[in-house]
Design a protein around this motif. Structure first.
Motif, PDB file in Angstrom:
ATOM      1  N   ASP A 223       0.805  -1.224   0.000  1.00 33.69           N
ATOM      2  CA  ASP A 223       0.000   0.000   0.000  1.00 33.69           C
ATOM      3  C   ASP A 223       0.836   1.272   0.000  1.00 33.69           C
ATOM      4  OD1 ASP A 223      -2.329  -1.462  -0.028  1.00 33.69           O
ATOM      5  OD2 ASP A 223      -2.585  -1.409   2.151  1.00 33.69           O
ATOM      6  N   ASP A 224       1.990   1.257   0.626  1.00 33.33           N
ATOM      7  CA  ASP A 224       2.797   2.477   0.745  1.00 33.33           C
ATOM      8  C   ASP A 224       3.779   2.670  -0.414  1.00 33.33           C
ATOM      9  OD1 ASP A 224       4.080   0.232   1.691  1.00 33.33           O
ATOM     10  OD2 ASP A 224       5.047   1.232   3.379  1.00 33.33           O
ATOM     11  N   THR A 225       3.532   2.004  -1.536  1.00 37.91           N
ATOM     12  CA  THR A 225       4.383   2.140  -2.724  1.00 37.91           C
ATOM     13  C   THR A 225       4.144   3.483  -3.403  1.00 37.91           C
ATOM     14  OG1 THR A 225       4.376  -0.257  -3.083  1.00 37.91           O
ATOM     15  CG2 THR A 225       4.923   1.128  -4.983  1.00 37.91           C
ATOM     16  N   GLU A 226       5.221   4.161  -3.738  1.00 37.85           N
ATOM     17  CA  GLU A 226       5.150   5.432  -4.455  1.00 37.85           C
ATOM     18  C   GLU A 226       5.198   5.199  -5.969  1.00 37.85           C
ATOM     19  OE1 GLU A 226       4.929   9.461  -5.268  1.00 37.85           O
ATOM     20  OE2 GLU A 226       4.658   8.492  -3.327  1.00 37.85           O
ATOM     21  N   GLU A 227       6.037   4.237  -6.392  1.00 35.85           N
ATOM     22  CA  GLU A 227       6.128   3.922  -7.818  1.00 35.85           C
ATOM     23  C   GLU A 227       6.625   2.498  -8.003  1.00 35.85           C
ATOM     24  OE1 GLU A 227       9.014   5.646 -10.513  1.00 35.85           O
ATOM     25  OE2 GLU A 227      10.519   5.748  -8.945  1.00 35.85           O
TER      26      GLU A 227
ATOM     27  N   THR B 157      10.144   3.399 -15.479  1.00 35.92           N
ATOM     28  CA  THR B 157       9.995   3.893 -14.113  1.00 35.92           C
ATOM     29  C   THR B 157       8.695   4.701 -14.020  1.00 35.92           C
ATOM     30  OG1 THR B 157      11.191   5.957 -14.526  1.00 35.92           O
ATOM     31  CG2 THR B 157      12.500   4.054 -13.828  1.00 35.92           C
ATOM     32  N   GLY B 158       8.302   5.024 -12.804  1.00 33.97           N
ATOM     33  CA  GLY B 158       7.114   5.848 -12.608  1.00 33.97           C
ATOM     34  C   GLY B 158       5.812   5.130 -12.899  1.00 33.97           C
ATOM     35  N   ILE B 159       5.818   3.817 -12.837  1.00 35.36           N
ATOM     36  CA  ILE B 159       4.586   3.050 -13.069  1.00 35.36           C
ATOM     37  C   ILE B 159       3.687   3.228 -11.846  1.00 35.36           C
ATOM     38  CG2 ILE B 159       3.615   0.759 -13.506  1.00 35.36           C
ATOM     39  CD1 ILE B 159       6.440  -0.009 -14.625  1.00 35.36           C
ATOM     40  N   PRO B 160       2.419   3.575 -12.043  1.00 35.59           N
ATOM     41  CA  PRO B 160       1.519   3.778 -10.905  1.00 35.59           C
ATOM     42  C   PRO B 160       1.381   2.499 -10.061  1.00 35.59           C
ATOM     43  CG  PRO B 160       0.520   4.621 -12.921  1.00 35.59           C
ATOM     44  CD  PRO B 160       1.753   3.870 -13.321  1.00 35.59           C
ATOM     45  N   PRO B 161       1.417   2.645  -8.745  1.00 35.39           N
ATOM     46  CA  PRO B 161       1.356   1.469  -7.881  1.00 35.39           C
ATOM     47  C   PRO B 161       0.014   0.744  -7.912  1.00 35.39           C
ATOM     48  CG  PRO B 161       1.455   3.472  -6.568  1.00 35.39           C
ATOM     49  CD  PRO B 161       1.643   3.871  -7.992  1.00 35.39           C
ATOM     50  N   ASP B 162      -1.035   1.394  -8.434  1.00 35.42           N
ATOM     51  CA  ASP B 162      -2.332   0.725  -8.515  1.00 35.42           C
ATOM     52  C   ASP B 162      -2.529  -0.012  -9.835  1.00 35.42           C
ATOM     53  OD1 ASP B 162      -2.555   2.977 -10.116  1.00 35.42           O
ATOM     54  OD2 ASP B 162      -4.473   3.632  -9.281  1.00 35.42           O
ATOM     55  N   SER B 163      -1.497  -0.044 -10.690  1.00 37.05           N
ATOM     56  CA  SER B 163      -1.596  -0.801 -11.942  1.00 37.05           C
ATOM     57  C   SER B 163      -1.406  -2.289 -11.643  1.00 37.05           C
ATOM     58  CB  SER B 163      -0.562  -0.315 -12.954  1.00 37.05           C
ATOM     59  OG  SER B 163       0.744  -0.565 -12.485  1.00 37.05           O
ATOM     60  N   HIS B 164      -1.888  -3.120 -12.557  1.00 37.93           N
ATOM     61  CA  HIS B 164      -1.841  -4.569 -12.329  1.00 37.93           C
ATOM     62  C   HIS B 164      -1.241  -5.355 -13.480  1.00 37.93           C
ATOM     63  CE1 HIS B 164      -4.077  -4.148  -8.627  1.00 37.93           C
ATOM     64  NE2 HIS B 164      -4.885  -3.322  -9.270  1.00 37.93           N
TER      65      HIS B 164
END
Length: 150
Positions: free
Chosen positions: A39-43, A64-71
């Motif tokens: 949950d605390d992932t920034e990227e 880099t910069g991949i959103p942490p809510d992507s699957h």
């Protein structure tokens, strides 16, 4: 540290990457799915490297910069984020192309969950990416290994 589950519908861990995803074939990026991002992932950072390349670990894909809510990502697509120049000099994915006659090379897909944004510039090597991640510390990671031989 928890682990990220990283999978591909195109190949299983430590199995052969199909021709379609290689530079010998269509050079399409493989589909990837992941779960277990803290949950605390920034990227998220995606790195695919060939540690068996004659010149040392060779970057095939770095985003880099991949959103942490992507699957995941569909075949032929790039995850949202910043795609870097790979070892072939192209931005984004370039598939396997080991020397003819070599034993099968390993193509290691790493997905890292980071607590802060990573700072990379230019055309970073796999070693530079690993160093930057080590300096920052990862929250979790997942690995998928594909094999390819010509």
């Amino acid at each position: 540290m928890t682990g990220i589950e990283l999978h591909s519908a195109a190949f299983s861990d430590h199995s052969t990457i199909p021709l379609r995803y290689s530079k010998d074939g269509e050079n399409v990026s493989p589909p990837l799915t992941w779960s277990g991002v803290p949950d605390d992932t920034e990227e998220l950072v995606l790195l695919c490297e060939d540690p068996d390349a004659p010149s040392g670990s060779f970057v095939h894909w770095l985003v880099t910069g991949i959103p942490p809510d992507s699957h995941g990502v569909d075949p032929g697509q790039a995850p949202p984020g910043t795609a870097f120049t790979n070892g072939f000099g192209d931005r984004g994915w370039d598939g396997p192309l080991p020397p003819v006659g070599d034993n099968a090379h390993r193509y290691i897909f790493h997905l890292y969950a980071l607590p802060d944004r990573i700072s990379l510039s230019g055309r970073p090597t796999a070693r530079e990416v690993h160093r930057a991640i080590d300096r920052q510390g990862e929250l979790a990671s997942g690995t998928l290994v594909g094999l390819y031989q010509r």
